[in-house]
Write a protein that holds these residues in place. Sequence first.
Motif, PDB file in Angstrom:
ATOM      1  N   ASN A   1       0.812  -1.319   0.177  1.00  0.00           N
ATOM      2  CA  ASN A   1       0.052  -0.038  -0.069  1.00  0.00           C
ATOM      3  C   ASN A   1       0.884   1.377   0.100  1.00  0.00           C
ATOM      4  OD1 ASN A   1      -2.963  -0.850   0.153  1.00  0.00           O
ATOM      5  ND2 ASN A   1      -2.497  -1.796   1.812  1.00  0.00           N
ATOM      6  N   CYS A   2       1.815   1.400   0.829  1.00  0.00           N
ATOM      7  CA  CYS A   2       2.724   2.573   0.848  1.00  0.00           C
ATOM      8  C   CYS A   2       3.569   2.653  -0.555  1.00  0.00           C
ATOM      9  CB  CYS A   2       3.652   2.603   2.268  1.00  0.00           C
ATOM     10  SG  CYS A   2       2.688   2.901   3.781  1.00  0.00           S
ATOM     11  N   SER A   3       3.714   1.489  -1.003  1.00  0.00           N
ATOM     12  CA  SER A   3       4.715   1.633  -2.309  1.00  0.00           C
ATOM     13  C   SER A   3       3.809   2.582  -3.167  1.00  0.00           C
ATOM     14  CB  SER A   3       4.839   0.059  -2.887  1.00  0.00           C
ATOM     15  OG  SER A   3       5.392  -0.702  -2.129  1.00  0.00           O
ATOM     16  N   ALA A   4       2.501   2.626  -3.191  1.00  0.00           N
ATOM     17  CA  ALA A   4       1.983   3.362  -4.111  1.00  0.00           C
ATOM     18  C   ALA A   4       1.909   4.818  -4.102  1.00  0.00           C
ATOM     19  CB  ALA A   4       0.318   2.848  -3.936  1.00  0.00           C
TER      20      ALA A   4
ATOM     21  N   VAL B   1       7.093   5.394 -13.642  1.00  0.00           N
ATOM     22  CA  VAL B   1       7.918   5.766 -12.561  1.00  0.00           C
ATOM     23  C   VAL B   1       8.706   4.536 -11.975  1.00  0.00           C
ATOM     24  CG1 VAL B   1       8.531   6.917 -10.616  1.00  0.00           C
ATOM     25  CG2 VAL B   1       6.810   7.737 -12.052  1.00  0.00           C
ATOM     26  N   ILE B   2       9.974   4.490 -12.447  1.00  0.00           N
ATOM     27  CA  ILE B   2      10.740   3.287 -11.986  1.00  0.00           C
ATOM     28  C   ILE B   2      11.292   3.188 -10.693  1.00  0.00           C
ATOM     29  CG2 ILE B   2      12.380   1.419 -12.940  1.00  0.00           C
ATOM     30  CD1 ILE B   2      10.513   2.150 -14.904  1.00  0.00           C
ATOM     31  N   THR B   3      10.992   2.468  -9.652  1.00  0.00           N
ATOM     32  CA  THR B   3      11.321   2.427  -8.483  1.00  0.00           C
ATOM     33  C   THR B   3      12.039   1.364  -7.917  1.00  0.00           C
ATOM     34  OG1 THR B   3       9.215   1.763  -7.266  1.00  0.00           O
ATOM     35  CG2 THR B   3       9.410   3.989  -7.821  1.00  0.00           C
ATOM     36  N   ARG B   4      12.965   1.392  -6.940  1.00  0.00           N
ATOM     37  CA  ARG B   4      13.470   0.134  -6.201  1.00  0.00           C
ATOM     38  C   ARG B   4      13.225   0.242  -4.769  1.00  0.00           C
ATOM     39  NH1 ARG B   4      18.673   1.019  -6.963  1.00  0.00           N
ATOM     40  NH2 ARG B   4      18.784  -0.091  -8.746  1.00  0.00           N
ATOM     41  N   ASN B   5      12.467  -0.786  -4.235  1.00  0.00           N
ATOM     42  CA  ASN B   5      12.356  -0.890  -2.868  1.00  0.00           C
ATOM     43  C   ASN B   5      13.590  -1.611  -1.973  1.00  0.00           C
ATOM     44  OD1 ASN B   5      11.351  -3.050  -0.629  1.00  0.00           O
ATOM     45  ND2 ASN B   5      10.748  -1.054  -0.241  1.00  0.00           N
ATOM     46  N   THR B   6      14.224  -0.837  -1.099  1.00  0.00           N
ATOM     47  CA  THR B   6      15.482  -1.256  -0.568  1.00  0.00           C
ATOM     48  C   THR B   6      15.233  -2.314   0.488  1.00  0.00           C
ATOM     49  OG1 THR B   6      15.691   0.394   0.986  1.00  0.00           O
ATOM     50  CG2 THR B   6      16.326   1.130  -1.062  1.00  0.00           C
ATOM     51  N   ASN B   7      14.167  -2.495   0.804  1.00  0.00           N
ATOM     52  CA  ASN B   7      13.948  -3.394   2.206  1.00  0.00           C
ATOM     53  C   ASN B   7      14.200  -4.722   1.443  1.00  0.00           C
ATOM     54  OD1 ASN B   7      11.658  -1.334   2.422  1.00  0.00           O
ATOM     55  ND2 ASN B   7      12.520  -1.848   4.502  1.00  0.00           N
ATOM     56  N   THR B   8      13.682  -4.917   0.227  1.00  0.00           N
ATOM     57  CA  THR B   8      13.480  -6.179  -0.478  1.00  0.00           C
ATOM     58  C   THR B   8      14.184  -6.306  -1.760  1.00  0.00           C
ATOM     59  OG1 THR B   8      11.695  -5.402  -1.993  1.00  0.00           O
ATOM     60  CG2 THR B   8      10.943  -6.631   0.027  1.00  0.00           C
ATOM     61  N   GLY B   9      14.783  -5.377  -2.249  1.00  0.00           N
ATOM     62  CA  GLY B   9      15.489  -5.072  -3.589  1.00  0.00           C
ATOM     63  C   GLY B   9      14.587  -5.173  -4.778  1.00  0.00           C
ATOM     64  N   GLN B  10      13.548  -5.149  -4.636  1.00  0.00           N
ATOM     65  CA  GLN B  10      12.587  -5.454  -5.794  1.00  0.00           C
ATOM     66  C   GLN B  10      12.319  -4.142  -6.458  1.00  0.00           C
ATOM     67  OE1 GLN B  10      10.176  -8.212  -6.452  1.00  0.00           O
ATOM     68  NE2 GLN B  10      10.075  -6.784  -8.230  1.00  0.00           N
TER      69      GLN B  10
ATOM     70  N   ILE C   1       7.731  -1.132 -10.920  1.00  0.00           N
ATOM     71  CA  ILE C   1       7.359  -0.140 -11.889  1.00  0.00           C
ATOM     72  C   ILE C   1       6.148   0.822 -11.429  1.00  0.00           C
ATOM     73  CG2 ILE C   1       5.989  -1.370 -13.575  1.00  0.00           C
ATOM     74  CD1 ILE C   1       7.529   0.108 -15.812  1.00  0.00           C
ATOM     75  N   GLN C   2       5.949   1.926 -11.501  1.00  0.00           N
ATOM     76  CA  GLN C   2       4.707   2.411 -11.146  1.00  0.00           C
ATOM     77  C   GLN C   2       3.820   3.135 -12.251  1.00  0.00           C
ATOM     78  OE1 GLN C   2       4.551   4.259  -7.446  1.00  0.00           O
ATOM     79  NE2 GLN C   2       5.973   2.688  -6.250  1.00  0.00           N
ATOM     80  N   ARG C   3       2.747   2.763 -12.485  1.00  0.00           N
ATOM     81  CA  ARG C   3       2.200   3.315 -13.860  1.00  0.00           C
ATOM     82  C   ARG C   3       0.737   4.336 -13.127  1.00  0.00           C
ATOM     83  NH1 ARG C   3       0.533  -1.638 -17.711  1.00  0.00           N
ATOM     84  NH2 ARG C   3      -1.310  -1.700 -16.542  1.00  0.00           N
ATOM     85  N   VAL C   4       1.292   5.452 -13.243  1.00  0.00           N
ATOM     86  CA  VAL C   4       0.533   6.476 -12.573  1.00  0.00           C
ATOM     87  C   VAL C   4      -0.356   7.210 -13.945  1.00  0.00           C
ATOM     88  CG1 VAL C   4       0.382   9.000 -11.524  1.00  0.00           C
ATOM     89  CG2 VAL C   4       2.141   7.375 -10.991  1.00  0.00           C
ATOM     90  N   ASP C   5      -1.642   7.322 -13.732  1.00  0.00           N
ATOM     91  CA  ASP C   5      -2.573   7.926 -14.704  1.00  0.00           C
ATOM     92  C   ASP C   5      -2.407   9.253 -14.604  1.00  0.00           C
ATOM     93  OD1 ASP C   5      -3.706   5.353 -15.169  1.00  0.00           O
ATOM     94  OD2 ASP C   5      -5.767   6.096 -15.068  1.00  0.00           O
ATOM     95  N   THR C   6      -2.082   9.852 -15.924  1.00  0.00           N
ATOM     96  CA  THR C   6      -1.984  11.080 -16.293  1.00  0.00           C
ATOM     97  C   THR C   6      -2.441  11.504 -17.700  1.00  0.00           C
ATOM     98  OG1 THR C   6       0.429  10.677 -17.055  1.00  0.00           O
ATOM     99  CG2 THR C   6       0.211  11.545 -14.905  1.00  0.00           C
ATOM    100  N   PRO C   7      -3.727  11.607 -17.578  1.00  0.00           N
ATOM    101  CA  PRO C   7      -4.627  11.701 -18.947  1.00  0.00           C
ATOM    102  C   PRO C   7      -4.020  13.112 -19.630  1.00  0.00           C
ATOM    103  CG  PRO C   7      -6.197  12.037 -16.989  1.00  0.00           C
ATOM    104  CD  PRO C   7      -4.726  11.201 -16.421  1.00  0.00           C
ATOM    105  N   GLY C   8      -3.751  12.984 -20.957  1.00  0.00           N
ATOM    106  CA  GLY C   8      -3.191  14.050 -21.678  1.00  0.00           C
ATOM    107  C   GLY C   8      -2.077  14.799 -21.029  1.00  0.00           C
TER     108      GLY C   8
ATOM    109  N   LEU D   1       1.119  -0.916  -9.643  1.00  0.00           N
ATOM    110  CA  LEU D   1       2.379  -1.085  -9.100  1.00  0.00           C
ATOM    111  C   LEU D   1       2.675  -2.620  -9.758  1.00  0.00           C
ATOM    112  CD1 LEU D   1       1.745  -0.757  -5.135  1.00  0.00           C
ATOM    113  CD2 LEU D   1       2.759   0.851  -6.910  1.00  0.00           C
ATOM    114  N   GLY D   2       3.777  -2.391 -10.655  1.00  0.00           N
ATOM    115  CA  GLY D   2       4.290  -3.723 -11.196  1.00  0.00           C
ATOM    116  C   GLY D   2       5.569  -4.150 -10.770  1.00  0.00           C
ATOM    117  N   PHE D   3       5.605  -5.424 -10.226  1.00  0.00           N
ATOM    118  CA  PHE D   3       6.553  -6.009  -9.571  1.00  0.00           C
ATOM    119  C   PHE D   3       7.601  -6.519 -10.781  1.00  0.00           C
ATOM    120  CE2 PHE D   3       5.906  -6.650  -5.097  1.00  0.00           C
ATOM    121  CZ  PHE D   3       4.929  -5.794  -4.920  1.00  0.00           C
ATOM    122  N   ARG D   4       8.781  -6.364 -11.014  1.00  0.00           N
ATOM    123  CA  ARG D   4       9.816  -6.969 -12.124  1.00  0.00           C
ATOM    124  C   ARG D   4      10.219  -8.132 -11.939  1.00  0.00           C
ATOM    125  NH1 ARG D   4      15.112  -3.653 -14.266  1.00  0.00           N
ATOM    126  NH2 ARG D   4      15.932  -4.869 -12.515  1.00  0.00           N
TER     127      ARG D   4
END
Lengths: 370, 370
Positions: free
Chosen positions: B94-97, B118-127, B130-137, B160-163
């Motif tokens: 949830n907080c990842s979002a 937005v490409i993110t790396r969580n340091t707790n897990t190394g995961q 990828i975050q796909r944020v809706d930005t219409p237009g 939130l997409g886990f690679r």
Amino acid sequence: MNIQAEWMRGGTSKCWVFESEHLDETATSLDELLPKVFGSPDSRQIDGVGGATSTTSKAVILHRCDDSEVDVEFTFAQVGIEEATVDWGSNCGNCSAVVGLYAIEQGWVVPDSDITRVITRNTNTGQIIIQRVDTPGGALPIVPQAQMPGVATAGYKVGLGFRDPAGKTTGSLLPTSNPTDILIAADRAWTVSLIDAGAPVVVLRAEELGLDTADYDSWMAAVDSQLNVLDQVRREAAVRMGLATTPKQAARAIPKLAIAAAPQDDQSDASVMMLSMGRPHPALAITGSVALTLGAQTPGTVLGEITGGEPRATLRLRTPAGVIETWSEVREGSMYVGVDRTARSIATSTIHLPESLGSVAGTDLASASR
Amino acid sequence: MNIQAEWMRGGTSKCWVFESEHLDETATSLDELLPKVFGSPDSRQIDGVGGATSTTSKAVILHRCDDSEVDVEFTFAQVGIEEATVDWGSNCGNCSAVVGLYAIEQGWVVPDSDITRVITRNTNTGQIIIQRVDTPGGALPIVPQAQMPGVATAGYKVGLGFRDPAGKTTGSLLPTSNPTDILIAADRAWTVSLIDAGAPVVVLRAEELGLDTADYDSWMAAVDSQLNVLDQVRREAAVRMGLATTPKQAARAIPKLAIAAAPQDDQSDASVMMLSMGRPHPALAITGSVALTLGAQTPGTVLGEITGGEPRATLRLRTPAGVIETWSEVREGSMYVGVDRTARSIATSTIHLPESLGSVAGTDLASASR
């Protein structure tokens, strides 16, 4: 839409503090606005600033006054959690304690000595409350250091003094004109004092309940086993004080009930335990402490017999949370009775409203922005 | 001392979001600093920003990255409530979002199309997430409109997409190499799928528990009455997946357990109910939904048999909170599996620390300022 607000701890509550001008800018009624800001209706208040408990779903709205009598007017709002409602019916003593501190931090009142007095009016009750904020050397301490029972961390010391609190509900400090009365409840007679100051309170001696006055820690369990009997006493008292026509019709919250005894050591002037909504209160509601303080200054009452019944500047009351000191002072012909709290600001915030409000939140706008 | 922070809702949690540079300025270890900021130790967190529940005592620390792989690194902190501790051991879906939304709101990432990644790396897990944020237009909507199960109010839509999530714990999507295994637990045999993706999950058919697959609403009570048996299945699965040497040694949180059935109508592709810490989860943990999504794309597994076992862009799972849609995409040779959440900022804040910290908070200073 954004709203400026200060998140403050007042006593043992967390309160969101707004200036009325900032709320006016939203052009939305507070009954609609505050639940949205707090995230209500939602038992978790997950999308707003509310804390999902009664002590953390509170707002205080301040209005700086230019009149000669008061510095700040404030209104307390208990914001519903599972319902999108606001209860304006009473004041909160804990949240009251943020008002004087806020006024000094904003420069509305300039500290002028070791204790700076801020005169406030609570609009829910009409009560004038003088706030004595510790400002040693004419300034707020850089690091607040004051402690209070029930809060582990330090804050700024704020004394809350209720102006002329006697008789606000019934017209008289002693509604029956007697320092003590005898009530019949649960098939026996009880000697009680009926006091109206801050709030109506019925006071009885610990000995009548068979409590061990030399062992305060034993009271809680003993009181817990007699809650039903105590509620019958309280309901009889409601009738005597003119607050209800029959015991059954007595309100659950009023009058409050307090148990009192001579002090068990020299750390306090009396041992007390207050019941709130039928349960032992961990400390003292401010309103209740005002009634006990004036009771102690009245000859012949239960507390007056214990403490001497004379006017006094301070009174130390042992409670489950520790010893609480109340104070009294006379200024310009008025009597102020109060208690000290601590307060501090937790965060200075710009709150982002969850959705557009009122007429702006129409279906057309909603579809247009997708 | 003050700290800048953003209070954000991510999914069904409230999270305090800090930039690592702002925390560095305090020159205090985060294990000491965060409990103080949140008001811990205190079951009510009355003097800090914490909300006194596990879903409201969370922090996310962001670090803007200049490297070519990721835009933002983030660290999740579960802040203790009754203890002055911080648990860094896992991430919070949830907080990842909040991370991608924060990066766009701060201008760290400029929206470039209807969906900004937005490409993110969580340091707790190394995961990598990828975050796909809706930005219409090419912009965030002025008024956020996205809804999600479990939250009554709208927010910004964040996927939130886990690679490449398969096998992160055991080394393989199917730790036993089998699409299904037969376990003996509670004196009978169970056909299960053991899946490691996002988190290790054991999946069994609803029919094995005697659930009515045509009446999803009846599951909750039926599952509640079989929690003990299900925990025995889960513990046997832990041993088969190599997560414990005996059922007794299995951890309480890992593996998770999911119950699955063919859909009862055309609103979803499968009905599922997940258990978390021994209880039915009201929706789906993100990690669990990743395992179910890859399970559904694997021939011969419990979910694969229900959904067809083919690669698919989206999967609709019925949960107690409503239908949750997961998605999968392949980009630059990596597989991303994810789910949508909503997020929004509740307040932009300057947090005031309750006391001076570390060596500054000495007795000398304390007495000097009185």
